[in-house]
Design a protein around this motif. Structure first.
Motif, mmCIF file in Angstrom:
data_model
loop_
_atom_site.group_PDB
_atom_site.id
_atom_site.type_symbol
_atom_site.label_atom_id
_atom_site.label_comp_id
_atom_site.label_asym_id
_atom_site.label_seq_id
_atom_site.Cartn_x
_atom_site.Cartn_y
_atom_site.Cartn_z
ATOM 1 N N ALA A 15 0.831 -1.210 0.000
ATOM 2 C CA ALA A 15 0.000 0.000 0.000
ATOM 3 C C ALA A 15 0.870 1.266 0.000
ATOM 4 O O ALA A 15 0.571 2.232 -0.708
ATOM 5 N N ILE A 16 1.936 1.238 0.767
ATOM 6 C CA ILE A 16 2.838 2.404 0.814
ATOM 7 C C ILE A 16 3.470 2.631 -0.566
ATOM 8 O O ILE A 16 3.546 3.759 -1.054
ATOM 9 N N TYR A 17 3.864 1.540 -1.207
ATOM 10 C CA TYR A 17 4.428 1.635 -2.568
ATOM 11 C C TYR A 17 3.423 2.297 -3.519
ATOM 12 O O TYR A 17 3.779 3.190 -4.294
ATOM 13 N N ILE A 18 2.170 1.872 -3.438
ATOM 14 C CA ILE A 18 1.133 2.404 -4.335
ATOM 15 C C ILE A 18 0.905 3.896 -4.073
ATOM 16 O O ILE A 18 0.842 4.710 -5.006
ATOM 17 N N ILE A 19 0.823 4.265 -2.798
ATOM 18 C CA ILE A 19 0.575 5.678 -2.449
ATOM 19 C C ILE A 19 1.735 6.567 -2.930
ATOM 20 O O ILE A 19 1.526 7.665 -3.445
ATOM 21 N N ARG A 20 2.955 6.060 -2.817
ATOM 22 C CA ARG A 20 4.105 6.829 -3.317
ATOM 23 C C ARG A 20 4.061 6.967 -4.832
ATOM 24 O O ARG A 20 4.451 8.011 -5.381
ATOM 25 N N GLU A 21 3.595 5.929 -5.522
ATOM 26 C CA GLU A 21 3.473 6.029 -6.975
ATOM 27 C C GLU A 21 2.501 7.138 -7.357
ATOM 28 O O GLU A 21 2.687 7.829 -8.352
ATOM 29 N N LYS A 48 2.822 7.259 6.865
ATOM 30 C CA LYS A 48 4.028 6.421 6.886
ATOM 31 C C LYS A 48 4.816 6.522 5.578
ATOM 32 O O LYS A 48 6.047 6.452 5.584
ATOM 33 N N ALA A 49 4.107 6.661 4.466
ATOM 34 C CA ALA A 49 4.759 6.667 3.156
ATOM 35 C C ALA A 49 5.694 7.865 2.983
ATOM 36 O O ALA A 49 6.706 7.760 2.301
ATOM 37 N N PHE A 50 5.328 9.024 3.584
ATOM 38 C CA PHE A 50 6.085 10.248 3.303
ATOM 39 C C PHE A 50 6.877 10.784 4.489
ATOM 40 O O PHE A 50 7.513 11.822 4.391
ATOM 41 N N TYR A 51 6.822 10.080 5.626
ATOM 42 C CA TYR A 51 7.570 10.507 6.800
ATOM 43 C C TYR A 51 9.041 10.721 6.432
ATOM 44 O O TYR A 51 9.596 9.921 5.692
ATOM 45 N N PRO A 52 9.710 11.718 6.938
ATOM 46 C CA PRO A 52 9.242 12.757 7.873
ATOM 47 C C PRO A 52 8.570 13.966 7.203
ATOM 48 O O PRO A 52 8.325 14.952 7.886
ATOM 49 N N ALA A 53 8.289 13.892 5.909
ATOM 50 C CA ALA A 53 7.545 14.983 5.266
ATOM 51 C C ALA A 53 6.045 14.759 5.496
ATOM 52 O O ALA A 53 5.618 13.674 5.852
ATOM 53 N N ALA B 243 12.751 7.234 -1.260
ATOM 54 C CA ALA B 243 11.699 6.261 -0.948
ATOM 55 C C ALA B 243 11.599 5.249 -2.068
ATOM 56 O O ALA B 243 11.680 5.599 -3.249
ATOM 57 N N GLY B 244 11.438 3.993 -1.709
ATOM 58 C CA GLY B 244 11.286 2.950 -2.719
ATOM 59 C C GLY B 244 11.121 1.590 -2.099
ATOM 60 O O GLY B 244 11.107 1.448 -0.875
ATOM 61 N N LYS B 245 10.983 0.601 -2.976
ATOM 62 C CA LYS B 245 10.806 -0.770 -2.531
ATOM 63 C C LYS B 245 12.076 -1.546 -2.868
ATOM 64 O O LYS B 245 12.651 -1.362 -3.936
ATOM 65 N N VAL B 246 12.516 -2.373 -1.923
ATOM 66 C CA VAL B 246 13.730 -3.161 -2.124
ATOM 67 C C VAL B 246 13.369 -4.442 -2.894
ATOM 68 O O VAL B 246 12.451 -5.157 -2.504
ATOM 69 N N ARG B 284 11.146 -6.526 -0.754
ATOM 70 C CA ARG B 284 9.765 -6.093 -0.873
ATOM 71 C C ARG B 284 9.310 -5.144 0.228
ATOM 72 O O ARG B 284 8.124 -4.884 0.368
ATOM 73 N N SER B 285 10.228 -4.628 1.031
ATOM 74 C CA SER B 285 9.786 -3.655 2.019
ATOM 75 C C SER B 285 9.886 -2.249 1.423
ATOM 76 O O SER B 285 10.777 -1.955 0.632
ATOM 77 N N SER B 286 8.912 -1.402 1.776
ATOM 78 C CA SER B 286 8.864 -0.020 1.276
ATOM 79 C C SER B 286 9.520 0.881 2.303
ATOM 80 O O SER B 286 8.905 1.230 3.300
#
Lengths: 301, 415
Positions: A15-21, A48-53, B243-246, B284-286
């Protein structure tokens, strides 16, 4: 150290990956926020996806005017605490402007009317991506929804002409006027969402927990009698019951379930043992078997 | 708890939806209201049995035609595992959906109708599962009830399938044969008493014991940068996080890394997951990574470990599965989306078409139609950083995007 060992962690990572996309691929994204547990979960994931922004996009609530008061209170507090921008657009305004007509009768609801208000708001703010909390386990037509789901100028979903989604590559290329609905928790089940709320200790509105409420029975479902939003016949008897809500959509079409679960732990246990699917308590999906698919084609969430 | 994603493939009327419905029913995953809906619909259609396929066939159009036409995701869990089934259609014209479903799956179920045996469709399903290097395949020989649970028929089909296996490219694929009746529930969740000659496990028993370690190949770490995080707050004034996925393998604090395309060297300073700091980021961790040096990194760049670098090139050859009704032709331009990186690509040449029924290859091809699979060479307007698909499932794959319609029109596996 390992964030990949359990099922719920791998869903969180996805989910974090998708939100960042979304933040990377679109100019003007927005997170559709209803005040329900799914959208609260989305906000948590976005934090969580954009922390600390800070979350780099606003939230938008399409207000049916039929909300549980607890939900609105909760919404405003959450937005304040996280320092987020909140946009609210009202179904009542669409009704007043004559764009939609209020339903009447026993099963009337504003759930359908939300679509017009939503599409107008998307156009007003030129949003190109709307993040929503829909899950594939909710309903059969949802099971075929993509994670990036392209909608045309009219917000319509062409279910037969969906883009294939391969690996975890998300294609967000669209034409001017089109927009994409994004569902980061597509692969979560209702139980997954509840387990995550428990694990992360996320605060949710009080109506999700068992409380005493004036209610009446119709078609085997329990309805709130505390507000005048839900239409009630004179012969439908009002009784105090210990209930909680499994979804907090439009009050007029959200039924309660009998429950003793007053905290998250007991709610999770109840859901695990439960035998009624979540949407079973939403009357508008029962109207016809193909109800959801039809609404989706018209631009519903 | 583990999660196992399974793709299913079968031809029309092989009973795929029934099989999934049966699994849901026997694992008590169907809720009361869904079961009631199936009961009333079965009755309305005049059946004297429960039509479990109604549990999964979602769209109005396919209910009318009585067939599944798109990828549907179904969820259920046991005490041991969570399962996601990607139910993909079996007709010739919908190969693209099968490739799509299989692209995110760790295991696959191929259905064969015991009355029909191995047919052209079976070849195609097997070919695609092999092309995508799915590690575990279950060949479910269904409708055994209609062939008197005959061991001889089962053995015949198994032998035919084994002949197919000799032609496969990816040899390490594990294949398990199970005779089932989805309609009657034989060997699906519960072991059947009607086939005492079958000594193996029921389908679900088999899936339950599939080893997760067996499913994921551990490769080399690749970290494509998705998004650059710059808070610009007082507390995090100089913070610059990637930020990214490993993918592939783990990355740890202190690792010597190289950033592509600039080929700048640095060291991993911190690994964040939200407000926690980790020593190691697993596959696969973000996560969000910071580097020791202040260097210029943007979306689409890739951070890899020193001494373990990908191929950097402006051209590559790949097996392409074409998914669009407009033809792919030499000279045509597409966007190649390789992970989160996008480049413009030109079709240099179509080397040959591959018949997915194992009947060989075809040279002198002028264009690819929908569902064609072919070896294609592309030239790019700037280099990408790739691995061969057989060595790296993520960094060796890409999608093709049409520059006019913006639609995803193909998938590729780099050779």
């Amino acid at each position: 150290m390992n964030k990949d060992t359990s099922h719920i962690n791998s869903l969180e990572n996805e989910a974090i990956y998708i939100i960042r996309e979304v933040a990377a691929q679109f100019e003007r994204p927005v997170l559709l926020f209803s005040g329900g547990k799914d959208s609260i979960t989305l906000v948590r994931l976005a934090v969580k996806a954009f922390y600390p922004a800070k979350i780099p996009f606003p939230l938008m609530h399409i207000d049916t005017g039929h909300n549980f008061p607890e939900t609105i209170e909760f919404r405003d507090r959450l937005v304040k605490e996280l320092g987020l921008e909140l946009i609210v657009r009202h179904v009542q305004d669409s009704i007043d402007e004559g764009k939609v007509k209020e339903e009447s009768g026993k099963y009337s609801s504003r759930n359908q009317l939300q679509t017009t208000t939503l599409l107008d708001a998307i156009e007003e703010f030129k949003f190109d991506a709307c993040i929503g909390g829909a899950r594939r386990d909710e309903e059969k037509a949802r099971a075929k929804e993509r994670i990036f789901s392209v909608r045309d100028d009219f917000g319509q979903w062409d279910e037969k002409n969906q883009r294939p989604e391969l690996f975890d590559m998300l294609n967000g290329q669209i034409e001017l006027g089109q927009n994409v609905r994004v569902f980061p928790i597509s692969n979560w089940t209702e139980l997954d969402v509840w387990s995550y709320i428990e694990k992360e200790n996320i605060e949710i509105p009080s109506i999700y927990f068992a409380h005493t409420r004036a209610t009446f029975l119709r078609d085997g479902l329990i309805w709130s009698a505390e507000d005048d939003v839900v239409y009630r016949e004179d012969d439908e008897e009002v009784v105090d019951r210990m209930v909680r809500f499994r979804t907090v959509g439009d009050m007029s079409c959200t039924a309660a379930v009998l429950s003793d679960a007053t905290d998250i732990k007991t709610v999770v246990r109840e859901i695990r043992e439960s035998s009624i699917s979540e949407r079973g308590a939403r009357i508008d999906d029962k109207r016809s078997e193909a109800a959801m698919e039809k609404r989706k084609q018209q631009g519903y969430f | 708890m583990e999660v196992l994603k399974i793709a299913t493939a079968g031809s029309v009327d092989d009973g795929k939806s029934t099989l999934i419905g049966r699994i849901l029913y026997d694992t008590k995953s169907l809720t009361t209201d869904k079961l009631e809906a199936i009961e009333s619909k079965s009755k309305q259609l005049g059946y004297d049995y429960l039509d479990f396929s109604l549990a999964t066939d979602g769209l109005v159009a396919e209910r009318e035609q009585g067939i599944t036409i798109d990828v549907a995701h179904i969820y259920f869990s046991t005490a041991k595992k969570s399962y996601i089934i990607a139910d993909t259609p079996g007709h010739v014209e919908y190969t693209r959906n099968m490739v799509t479903g299989a692209s995110t799956s760790q295991a696959s179920i191929i259905l064969i109708d015991a009355r029909k045996g191995v047919i052209e469709q079976t070849n195609r399903h097997f070919f695609i599962n092999n092309l995508l290097r799915i590690k575990d395949i279950v060949v479910a020989i269904n409708k055994m009830d209609l062939v008197d649970y005959s061991e001889e028929i089962y053995n015949g089909i198994k032998a035919d399938f084994e002949e197919l296996m000799s032609k496969r490219d990816y040899q390490d694929q594990k294949i398990t044969f199970i005779p089932v009746s989805a309609l009657k529930g034989d060997n699906v969740v519960h072991k059947s008493e009607k086939m005492p000659w079958y000594k193996g496990e029921a389908l679900l028993e088999h899936l339950e014991q599939l080893d997760k370690a067996d499913i994921f190949n551990v490769g080399t770490p690749r970290f494509p940068v998705q998004y650059v995080i710059r808070p610009k707050t007082d507390e995090f004034h100089d913070f610059r996080g990637y930020a990214g996925k490993v993918y592939g393998g783990n990355l740890s604090v202190g690792d010597d890394v190289i950033v592509f395309p600039s080929k700048t060297r640095s060291k991993i300073k911190d690994i964040y997951f939200y407000d926690e700091k980790y020593e190691t980021a697993s596959r696969r961790s973000s996560v969000t990574i910071t580097l020791e040096d202040d260097i210029n990194v943007s979306r689409g760049d890739m951070i890899v470990k020193e001494g373990d670098i990908p191929t950097i090139d402006k051209q590559f050859t790949a097996n392409v599965c074409w998914m669009d009704s407009n033809q792919l032709t030499p000279g045509a331009k597409y966007v190649v989306q390789h992970g989160v990186n996008k480049v413009l690509a030109k079709v240099d040449r179509i080397n040959h078409k591959i018949h997915p029924d194992y009947s060989g290859i075809e040279k002198d091809v002028t264009g690819l139609g929908v569902n064609d699979i072919a070896s294609v060479t592309f030239k790019l307007n700037k280099p990408i950083f790739y691995d061969q698909f057989k060595n790296h499932r993520t960094n060796g794959s890409f999608i093709l995007i049409d520059t006019q319609s913006n639609s995803t029109v193909g998938a590729g596996f780099i050779q």
